[in-house]
Design a protein around this motif. Structure first.
Motif, PDB file in Angstrom:
ATOM      1  N   GLU A  70       0.834  -1.213   0.000  1.00 41.95           N
ATOM      2  CA  GLU A  70       0.000   0.000   0.000  1.00 41.95           C
ATOM      3  C   GLU A  70       0.866   1.259   0.000  1.00 41.95           C
ATOM      4  O   GLU A  70       0.510   2.263  -0.637  1.00 41.95           O
ATOM      5  CB  GLU A  70      -0.918   0.004   1.220  1.00 41.95           C
ATOM      6  CG  GLU A  70      -2.003  -1.054   1.195  1.00 41.95           C
ATOM      7  CD  GLU A  70      -1.586  -2.336   1.889  1.00 41.95           C
ATOM      8  OE1 GLU A  70      -0.365  -2.592   1.965  1.00 41.95           O
ATOM      9  OE2 GLU A  70      -2.468  -3.077   2.368  1.00 41.95           O
ATOM     10  N   ASN A 372      -3.790  -4.090  -7.694  1.00 43.84           N
ATOM     11  CA  ASN A 372      -3.955  -4.735  -6.389  1.00 43.84           C
ATOM     12  C   ASN A 372      -3.695  -6.240  -6.484  1.00 43.84           C
ATOM     13  O   ASN A 372      -3.089  -6.837  -5.595  1.00 43.84           O
ATOM     14  CB  ASN A 372      -5.371  -4.487  -5.860  1.00 43.84           C
ATOM     15  CG  ASN A 372      -5.579  -3.046  -5.427  1.00 43.84           C
ATOM     16  OD1 ASN A 372      -4.606  -2.299  -5.249  1.00 43.84           O
ATOM     17  ND2 ASN A 372      -6.825  -2.645  -5.260  1.00 43.84           N
ATOM     18  N   LEU A 377      -2.799  -7.955  -3.045  1.00 39.95           N
ATOM     19  CA  LEU A 377      -3.870  -7.464  -2.177  1.00 39.95           C
ATOM     20  C   LEU A 377      -5.195  -8.082  -2.599  1.00 39.95           C
ATOM     21  O   LEU A 377      -5.404  -8.354  -3.785  1.00 39.95           O
ATOM     22  CB  LEU A 377      -3.950  -5.936  -2.260  1.00 39.95           C
ATOM     23  CG  LEU A 377      -2.671  -5.192  -1.847  1.00 39.95           C
ATOM     24  CD1 LEU A 377      -2.844  -3.690  -2.058  1.00 39.95           C
ATOM     25  CD2 LEU A 377      -2.320  -5.483  -0.393  1.00 39.95           C
TER      26      LEU A 377
END
Length: 468
Positions: A70, A372, A377
């Motif tokens: 992130e 992502n 993620l």
């Protein structure tokens, strides 16, 4: 309220390679003036930021180093944003959690919050009472935030005052629903594609799950550290009840719907024996029990599933989510970015441009699902869920294309559009009072529900009176 042990979920944030990162730099001078250095004109508030504008803004909630993916995404997004707005400097500080209540209150009092600051939806009243945020109504339109028309009005409403003036933009949100263990559903002979939607159905399914034995409970609920009151509120909303009177001066939970909430819990605990003897549960006990296949169902938010997998080492395939039981409304929570009182027009425009780029544009920032997925993620959890219309369709399509979790497991939740309803004012004080009532029906077979609600009503009204 929400889930990090305290109730709220923290949005991750930010850092900027090549940018000066300084906590000191993130605060303003303490006189309520912000640190923008723009000399640009901003006479037309409704116009988007001029790409040639030179301006500096400070921002908090940068992803910490413990979240390297992130954090790198933040830096990459800043770089991409600066290709559009090369003269905008964002000075960021990290933090996890993004908001600490005592520090936040002190910042508002001292006017030291960043120009663009993180806050929970439930903080709006506190921010406005402190005179800490700018009215951005004139700046926000379909040119500065193209997806504005698709943002759930109930979400935007959490960022407005009673006159409809807007003070922030949403970044993430959640709506409560029913989380369930698909593995236990199958073992109990239930259809994991069809979770219960009413409390009567939950009771029946809980009996079958509890009948598996080996310490498995059919349904679970919190009853400590204010989370009992939080879940009471969620379940009350689902049944169509409300926490406060229309003028907000009295509580309204001592109602047929409030009694039904406690009666449901009492019946499952003592009549059906589907909730187990161990009570006084608090976050993350329900997630722990579910991830170890000891609990069939509980009321929760979508990112509980992420926690069960990433932290408790569960399996995405084992969890599903259905709509909030009752379906009248679902408790809504989340966080946004507010704009510091005293910010210049260019700082406000730069902040809006950044929030739009990072958090409100399909295919960019948090909605870059392909990135992502590459970064490991999770993709496919139904959160945030503040879009409708074309943006929602685009979101669902993009999410499905890059999904790393079994999106079909959340189809019952996604397909049932339950209206969102925000937490009541002074939520924590009310939740603390209601903890006692919820705990009593789960620990005392002789609990008197009418008396418990009468006592809670009296105590809560005293709390509200002291705050007025």
């Amino acid at each position: 309220m929400k889930t990090n042990g305290l109730l709220h979920r923290s949005a991750v944030a930010v850092v900027v390679a090549g940018l000066a990162l300084s906590a000191a730099a993130c605060g303003s001078s303490g006189d309520g003036k912000s640190s923008g250095d723009s000399g640009g004109k901003a006479s037309d508030a409704a116009a988007p930021l001029d790409p040639a504008t030179k301006v500096t803004i400070t921002a908090d909630c940068q992803p910490p180093t413990t979240k390297p993916a992130e954090r790198k995404q933040w830096a990459d997004d800043i770089a991409a944003f600066n290709k559009i707005y090369p003269n905008v400097t964002i000075k960021a500080t990290d933090g996890q959690p993004c908001e600490e209540p005592a520090k936040f209150t002190a910042q508002l009092a001292g006017k030291t919050q960043p120009d663009l600051f993180y806050a929970y939806f439930t903080d709006t009243s506190q921010i406005l009472d402190a005179g800490a945020a700018e009215d951005i109504s004139a700046y926000v339109n379909d040119k500065t935030v193209p997806a504005l028309k698709d943002i759930d009005p109930s979400v935007l409403g959490t960022l407005k005052d009673s006159d409809g003036k807007l003070y922030g933009l949403p970044v993430t949100n959640y709506k409560m629903g029913l989380i369930y263990n698909r593995k236990l559903f199958t073992q109990a002979g239930l259809d994991p594609e069809k979770p219960p939607t009413t409390w009567a159905e939950i009771r029946e399914d809980a009996k079958k799950i509890a009948a598996l034995g080996n310490g498995v409970n059919g349904y679970g609920d919190y009853s400590a550290t204010n989370q009992g009151g939080w879940h009471f509120t969620s379940e009350l909303y689902g049944l169509g009840g409300k926490m406060l009177s229309d003028d907000g001066k009295k509580v309204a939970f001592n109602s047929p719907e409030g009694k039904q909430v406690l009666q449901n819990l009492y019946d499952m605990r003592w009549t059906d024996n589907t909730m187990g003897a161990t009570q006084g549960l608090k976050w993350p006990d329900l997630m722990t029990q579910t991830s170890t296949d000891k609990l069939g169902m509980y009321v929760g938010a979508p990112d509980d599933i992420t926690y069960m997998v990433q932290t408790l080492k569960g399996n995405y395939e084992d969890y599903g989510m259905g709509p909030m039981p009752g379906g009248k409304s679902a408790l809504l929570g989340g966080d946004g970015r507010y704009f510091k009182k005293g910010s210049t027009p260019d700082q406000i425009k730069a902040g809006i441009a950044w929030v739009n780029f990072k958090y409100l544009t399909m295919g960019k920032g948090q909605f870059d699902y392909a990135r992502n997925k590459t970064d490991g993620l999770p993709v496919g959890i139904p959160q945030p869920s503040f879009f409708g219309g074309a943006s929602l369709e685009a979101d669902n399509t993009a999410k499905a294309a890059s999904a790393t979790v079994p999106v079909k497991n959340y189809a019952p939740y996604v397909a049932t559009q339950v209206p969102g309803k925000t937490e009541p004012a002074n939520a924590q004080q009310l939740y603390k009072v209601l903890d006692a009532a919820v705990s009593a029906v789960l620990t005392d077979k002789n609990a008197d529900i009418t008396k418990l609600l009468n006592d809670a009503e009296s105590q809560a009204n005293q709390v509200l009176s002291s705050l007025q």
